[in-house]
Design a protein around this motif. Structure first.
Motif, PDB file in Angstrom:
ATOM      1  N   GLY A   1       4.189   4.177  -1.418  1.00  0.00           N
ATOM      2  CA  GLY A   1       2.956   3.884  -2.145  1.00  0.00           C
ATOM      3  C   GLY A   1       2.192   2.732  -1.526  1.00  0.00           C
ATOM      4  O   GLY A   1       0.963   2.749  -1.469  1.00  0.00           O
ATOM      5  N   ALA A   2       2.913   1.729  -1.056  1.00  0.00           N
ATOM      6  CA  ALA A   2       2.259   0.604  -0.388  1.00  0.00           C
ATOM      7  C   ALA A   2       1.602   1.062   0.917  1.00  0.00           C
ATOM      8  O   ALA A   2       0.490   0.627   1.252  1.00  0.00           O
TER       9      ALA A   2
ATOM     10  N   ALA B   1      -2.926   8.638   4.567  1.00  0.00           N
ATOM     11  CA  ALA B   1      -2.518   8.016   3.309  1.00  0.00           C
ATOM     12  C   ALA B   1      -2.045   9.041   2.292  1.00  0.00           C
ATOM     13  O   ALA B   1      -1.111   8.789   1.529  1.00  0.00           O
TER      14      ALA B   1
ATOM     15  N   ARG C   1      -5.916   3.883   5.827  1.00  0.00           N
ATOM     16  CA  ARG C   1      -7.141   4.603   5.490  1.00  0.00           C
ATOM     17  C   ARG C   1      -6.929   6.100   5.748  1.00  0.00           C
ATOM     18  O   ARG C   1      -6.210   6.488   6.672  1.00  0.00           O
ATOM     19  N   GLU C   2      -7.550   6.907   4.936  1.00  0.00           N
ATOM     20  CA  GLU C   2      -7.437   8.357   5.099  1.00  0.00           C
ATOM     21  C   GLU C   2      -8.133   8.778   6.388  1.00  0.00           C
ATOM     22  O   GLU C   2      -9.273   8.396   6.637  1.00  0.00           O
TER      23      GLU C   2
ATOM     24  N   ALA D   1       1.330   9.111  -0.126  1.00  0.00           N
ATOM     25  CA  ALA D   1       1.232   9.220  -1.579  1.00  0.00           C
ATOM     26  C   ALA D   1       2.072  10.396  -2.076  1.00  0.00           C
ATOM     27  O   ALA D   1       2.711  10.306  -3.134  1.00  0.00           O
TER      28      ALA D   1
ATOM     29  N   ALA E   1       0.512   4.065   1.488  1.00  0.00           N
ATOM     30  CA  ALA E   1      -0.650   4.876   1.108  1.00  0.00           C
ATOM     31  C   ALA E   1      -1.845   3.997   0.758  1.00  0.00           C
ATOM     32  O   ALA E   1      -2.987   4.369   1.017  1.00  0.00           O
ATOM     33  N   GLY E   2      -1.580   2.831   0.196  1.00  0.00           N
ATOM     34  CA  GLY E   2      -2.676   1.922  -0.121  1.00  0.00           C
ATOM     35  C   GLY E   2      -3.200   1.174   1.086  1.00  0.00           C
ATOM     36  O   GLY E   2      -4.358   0.759   1.119  1.00  0.00           O
ATOM     37  N   ALA E   3      -2.367   1.007   2.100  1.00  0.00           N
ATOM     38  CA  ALA E   3      -2.758   0.220   3.266  1.00  0.00           C
ATOM     39  C   ALA E   3      -3.425   1.057   4.360  1.00  0.00           C
ATOM     40  O   ALA E   3      -4.226   0.530   5.133  1.00  0.00           O
TER      41      ALA E   3
END
Length: 56
Positions: A44-45, A11, A51-52, A15, A47-49
């Motif tokens: 960005g979407a 993610a 998991r790291e 970002a 990165a939000g979806a």
């Protein structure tokens, strides 16, 4: 080279892509700054979806 491609599953990479796209968009000609902002939105979407550290 494998580590480079593995980083696209994290993610924080997406970002970073969003941040870079937004930072260069004011310097691009008008048709291209819209594309850079769309790229930032998609990144960005992602990165939000994602998991790291997730294995995709």
């Amino acid at each position: 080279m494998k580590r480079f491609f593995e980083s696209f599953k994290e993610a924080s990479t997406w970002a970073g892509v969003a941040g870079v796209a937004l930072s260069v968009s004011p310097f691009l000609p008008p048709p291209f700054h819209i594309c850079a902002q769309c790229l930032a939105g998609v990144a960005g979407a992602l990165a939000g979806a994602i998991r790291e550290g997730a294995k995709a």
